[in-house]
Motif scaffolding. Structure first.
Motif, PDB file in Angstrom:
ATOM      1  N   ALA A  97       7.142  12.121   7.271  1.00 44.05           N
ATOM      2  CA  ALA A  97       6.539  11.005   6.002  1.00 44.05           C
ATOM      3  C   ALA A  97       5.399  11.394   5.945  1.00 44.05           C
ATOM      4  CB  ALA A  97       7.074  10.274   5.968  1.00 44.05           C
ATOM      5  N   GLU A  98       4.682  11.639   4.556  1.00 42.91           N
ATOM      6  CA  GLU A  98       3.228  11.575   4.451  1.00 42.91           C
ATOM      7  C   GLU A  98       3.075   9.985   4.741  1.00 42.91           C
ATOM      8  OE1 GLU A  98       3.138  12.341   0.727  1.00 42.91           O
ATOM      9  OE2 GLU A  98       3.395  14.637   0.249  1.00 42.91           O
ATOM     10  N   THR A  99       3.381   8.935   5.041  1.00 44.51           N
ATOM     11  CA  THR A  99       2.481   7.865   5.788  1.00 44.51           C
ATOM     12  C   THR A  99       3.012   7.867   6.310  1.00 44.51           C
ATOM     13  OG1 THR A  99       5.024   7.020   4.113  1.00 44.51           O
ATOM     14  CG2 THR A  99       2.941   7.147   2.744  1.00 44.51           C
ATOM     15  N   GLY A 100       3.602   8.555   7.418  1.00 46.57           N
ATOM     16  CA  GLY A 100       2.993   8.486   9.266  1.00 46.57           C
ATOM     17  C   GLY A 100       2.323   7.694   9.437  1.00 46.57           C
ATOM     18  N   GLU A 101       2.582   6.887  10.690  1.00 47.69           N
ATOM     19  CA  GLU A 101       1.458   7.264  11.196  1.00 47.69           C
ATOM     20  C   GLU A 101       0.590   8.054  12.153  1.00 47.69           C
ATOM     21  OE1 GLU A 101       1.845   2.834  12.558  1.00 47.69           O
ATOM     22  OE2 GLU A 101       0.687   1.755  11.197  1.00 47.69           O
TER      23      GLU A 101
ATOM     24  N   GLU B  87      10.876   6.132   2.639  1.00 44.05           N
ATOM     25  CA  GLU B  87       9.488   6.952   2.533  1.00 44.05           C
ATOM     26  C   GLU B  87       9.799   8.168   2.157  1.00 44.05           C
ATOM     27  OE1 GLU B  87       5.982   6.346   2.597  1.00 44.05           O
ATOM     28  OE2 GLU B  87       6.303   4.466   2.346  1.00 44.05           O
ATOM     29  N   ALA B  88      10.986   8.440   3.118  1.00 42.84           N
ATOM     30  CA  ALA B  88      11.348  10.306   3.112  1.00 42.84           C
ATOM     31  C   ALA B  88      12.475  10.413   2.228  1.00 42.84           C
ATOM     32  CB  ALA B  88      12.487  10.523   4.620  1.00 42.84           C
ATOM     33  N   SER B  89      12.385   9.151   1.102  1.00 47.94           N
ATOM     34  CA  SER B  89      13.824   9.912   0.107  1.00 47.94           C
ATOM     35  C   SER B  89      13.619   8.934  -0.604  1.00 47.94           C
ATOM     36  CB  SER B  89      15.563   9.819   0.680  1.00 47.94           C
ATOM     37  OG  SER B  89      15.781  10.156  -0.183  1.00 47.94           O
ATOM     38  N   HIS B  90      12.601   9.654  -1.800  1.00 43.14           N
ATOM     39  CA  HIS B  90      11.915   8.726  -3.045  1.00 43.14           C
ATOM     40  C   HIS B  90      12.175   9.638  -4.021  1.00 43.14           C
ATOM     41  CE1 HIS B  90       8.241   8.932  -1.142  1.00 43.14           C
ATOM     42  NE2 HIS B  90       8.214   8.632  -2.413  1.00 43.14           N
ATOM     43  N   ASP B  91      11.470   9.454  -5.667  1.00 43.29           N
ATOM     44  CA  ASP B  91      11.382   9.994  -6.082  1.00 43.29           C
ATOM     45  C   ASP B  91      10.282   9.168  -7.550  1.00 43.29           C
ATOM     46  OD1 ASP B  91      12.545   9.048  -8.638  1.00 43.29           O
ATOM     47  OD2 ASP B  91      13.596  10.776  -8.423  1.00 43.29           O
ATOM     48  N   GLU B  92       9.597   9.087  -8.616  1.00 45.63           N
ATOM     49  CA  GLU B  92       8.220   8.448  -9.049  1.00 45.63           C
ATOM     50  C   GLU B  92       9.225   7.464  -9.652  1.00 45.63           C
ATOM     51  OE1 GLU B  92       9.197  11.527  -9.641  1.00 45.63           O
ATOM     52  OE2 GLU B  92      10.098  11.629 -11.681  1.00 45.63           O
TER      53      GLU B  92
ATOM     54  N   GLN C 227       0.691  -1.285  -0.155  1.00 43.59           N
ATOM     55  CA  GLN C 227      -0.317   0.611   0.037  1.00 43.59           C
ATOM     56  C   GLN C 227       0.688   1.377  -0.079  1.00 43.59           C
ATOM     57  OE1 GLN C 227      -2.460  -0.380   3.437  1.00 43.59           O
ATOM     58  NE2 GLN C 227      -2.622  -1.847   3.285  1.00 43.59           N
ATOM     59  N   ILE C 228       2.149   1.091   0.311  1.00 45.38           N
ATOM     60  CA  ILE C 228       2.980   2.579   0.706  1.00 45.38           C
ATOM     61  C   ILE C 228       4.646   2.171  -0.181  1.00 45.38           C
ATOM     62  CG2 ILE C 228       2.189   3.009   2.532  1.00 45.38           C
ATOM     63  CD1 ILE C 228       4.906   2.268   4.049  1.00 45.38           C
ATOM     64  N   VAL C 229       4.509   3.424  -0.461  1.00 43.45           N
ATOM     65  CA  VAL C 229       6.095   3.791  -1.612  1.00 43.45           C
ATOM     66  C   VAL C 229       7.009   2.396  -1.150  1.00 43.45           C
ATOM     67  CG1 VAL C 229       6.801   5.809  -0.843  1.00 43.45           C
ATOM     68  CG2 VAL C 229       6.795   5.323  -3.118  1.00 43.45           C
ATOM     69  N   SER C 230       6.604   3.253  -0.160  1.00 40.64           N
ATOM     70  CA  SER C 230       8.611   2.246   0.062  1.00 40.64           C
ATOM     71  C   SER C 230       8.602   0.798  -0.053  1.00 40.64           C
ATOM     72  CB  SER C 230       8.897   2.035   2.014  1.00 40.64           C
ATOM     73  OG  SER C 230       7.758   2.457   2.526  1.00 40.64           O
TER      74      SER C 230
ATOM     75  N   ARG D  38      12.807  -0.538  10.992  1.00 43.98           N
ATOM     76  CA  ARG D  38      11.984   0.160   9.982  1.00 43.98           C
ATOM     77  C   ARG D  38      12.113   1.106   9.569  1.00 43.98           C
ATOM     78  NH1 ARG D  38       7.320   3.112  14.672  1.00 43.98           N
ATOM     79  NH2 ARG D  38       6.490   0.529  14.365  1.00 43.98           N
ATOM     80  N   LEU D  39      14.116   1.353   9.795  1.00 42.99           N
ATOM     81  CA  LEU D  39      14.312   3.183   9.146  1.00 42.99           C
ATOM     82  C   LEU D  39      14.792   2.791   7.929  1.00 42.99           C
ATOM     83  CD1 LEU D  39      17.367   3.940  11.645  1.00 42.99           C
ATOM     84  CD2 LEU D  39      15.663   4.907  10.961  1.00 42.99           C
TER      85      LEU D  39
END
Ligand code: ATP
Ligand code: MG
Length: 427
Positions: free
Chosen positions: A213-217, A317-322, A19-22, A310-311
């Motif tokens: 990060a946007e996906t943080g809980e 999550e904090a460092s990626h692009d498309e 579900q999430i990018v990472s 988890r890191l």
């Protein structure tokens, strides 16, 4: 490492379960494979990153004066019966029996075990001590999700401090706090410390550390100046107290001391949690020392966790692009991706072999794409796995005496002489 020989099973399609990018990028780049819900095998590329993170965490723990031990993953229930947590811990604890019908468990954390070990400390002269280990934990989470971010089996660095009194415990806590700030800065991350619940003990000695990060809980609210200080890795418990930071449950918009233009509202991934809990375990479990006047003193304890596995997800999550992952240099599985645009071409092959050998000899970690693939496939795979630098070798460039050096993060491409590229990569 030659890509033709490397075990890096990449996926072309986005895996439906992620579900999430990472999680998507870790599966697509062949870093991990799921074996059961929340349980992953780490493949070569992923394991290299995990080990690099682990090593930075280790170096900063050592620098703070903590000593590394290795405790077992399997623990006897008896330890947890002594602390009184065996019945309280609930369904997250994986319990089983050995062949002698003894109750055992897979450790979700290790306060009990380390307290038991520290019963060996007999005199006040032998305190303080900080012990840590980097070991797999198991928590039977209700909803394992987001790949390695909320796994059931996960790698944690857990440290435990033992002090004679509360002042000493505060010093240990502060040393760990500073070590955490330095650790995250070295990983190339900004982690925001947020005051957390201290339970019945009170005071300011519990913090969680969140990567934005946007996906943080968790939703967190904080003073923008705190972010600037955090990035430099130089915050202390006291300097932290000057800045506001609170989790959603604690934040009250009407009482917030930060002017609106400085208040940041973001989502965070909890990548660390430290707290002081006094004699909660040392007293019932008998981790006591003899004081200067023969009196019995229960050790003042704190515990300090970092989610090492988890890191890996949190950094992505904090460092990626498309196009894929963008690894900070400190944790990148390799520093350079060497792309041979025309494998089989004698000039390209021999130039690449030379570069590969020269850089490897100088200690630069190179992943050499020597496969018989189209250029487009090679570019896409390199962008996906996110190595900080790419060096592209093609027949036209070689004829003109140039190679292309690309920075994955900025996307900047430079046509330079081979010597200039090598000088940049070994600087
Ligand atoms: P969370 O609130 O995310 O469930 P926690 O408060 O239960 O975490 P701690 O007991 O504080 O976690 O553990 C220390 C660190 O271990 C956490 O800060 C987190 O980074 C990591 N961690 C905890 N649970 C998991 C998990 N299920 N998967 C991966 N990492 C985890
Ligand atoms: Mg926590």
């Amino acid at each position: 490492m030659r890509l033709s020989a490397y075990f890096m099973p990449t996926l072309k399609e986005n895996p439906a379960e992620a579900q999430i990018v990472s999680h998507r990028l870790m599966l697509r780049s062949g870093m991990i494979r799921q074996q059961a819900a929340g349980i992953y095998a780490w493949l070569p590329l992923g394991y290299r990153v995990l080990r690099k993170i682990e090593q930075i965490v280790r170096e900063e723990q050592d620098a703070a004066g903590a000593q590394e031990i290795l405790m077992p993953t399997v623990q006897p229930a008896e330890l947890w019966q002594r602390s009184g947590r065996y019945d309280d811990y609930g369904k997250e604890m994986l319990r089983f029996k050995d062949r002698h019908e003894r109750e055992m468990l897979f450790g979700p954390t290790a306060e009990e075990m380390v307290t038991d070990i520290c019963r060996e400390i007999r005199s006040y002269r032998d305190l303080p001590k900080i012990l840590y280990n980097i070991q797999w934990k198991f928590r039977d989470e209700v909803r394992p999700r987001f790949g390695v971010m909320r796994g059931r089996e996960f790698l944690m660095k857990d440290a435990y401090s033992f002090d004679l009194d509360k002042d000493g415990a505060r010093r240990s806590y502060e040393a760990m706090f500073r070590a955490y700030m330095r650790t995250y800065a070295r990983l190339g991350m900004t982690a925001i410390p947020v005051k957390a619940d201290t339970g019945p003990i009170g005071g300011d000695m519990s913090h969680e550390f969140h990567i934005l990060a946007e996906t943080g809980e968790s939703a967190i609210f904080f003073d923008q100046e705190l972010e600037e200080k955090s990035r430099a890795g130089e915050l202390t418990v006291d300097s932290m107290n000057q800045y506001y930071a609170a989790a959603e449950e604690k934040h009250d918009a009407d009482k917030c001391p930060v002017p609106a233009e400085r208040l940041r509202t973001m989502r965070g991934i909890e990548v660390g949690h430290i707290f002081y809990f006094g004699t909660k375990y040392s007293e019932p479990m008998g981790a006591v020392v003899q004081g200067p006047n023969g009196e019995t003193i229960a050790a003042e304890m704190g515990s300090y966790g970092i989610g090492v596995s988890r890191l890996v997800g949190a950094i992505i999550e904090a460092s990626h692009d498309e196009r894929g992952i963008i690894w900070p240099e400190a944790v990148a599985p390799f520093k350079l991706g060497l792309i041979n645009l025309k494998s089989g071409d004698a000039a390209c092959d021999s130039a690449c072999e030379d570069i590969y050998r020269t850089l490897s000899e100088q200690g630069v970690e190179v992943l050499y794409d020597d496969r018989n693939e189209r250029a487009g496939v090679k570019f896409a795979d390199m962008d996906l796995i996110g190595l900080p630098w790419q060096l592209v070798i093609g027949p036209k460039g070689l004829a003109a005496g140039v190679v292309e050096l690309k920075n994955r993060k900025s996307g900047e491409k430079q046509e330079v002489s081979l010597e200039a590229a090598l000088a940049r990569l070994t600087a």
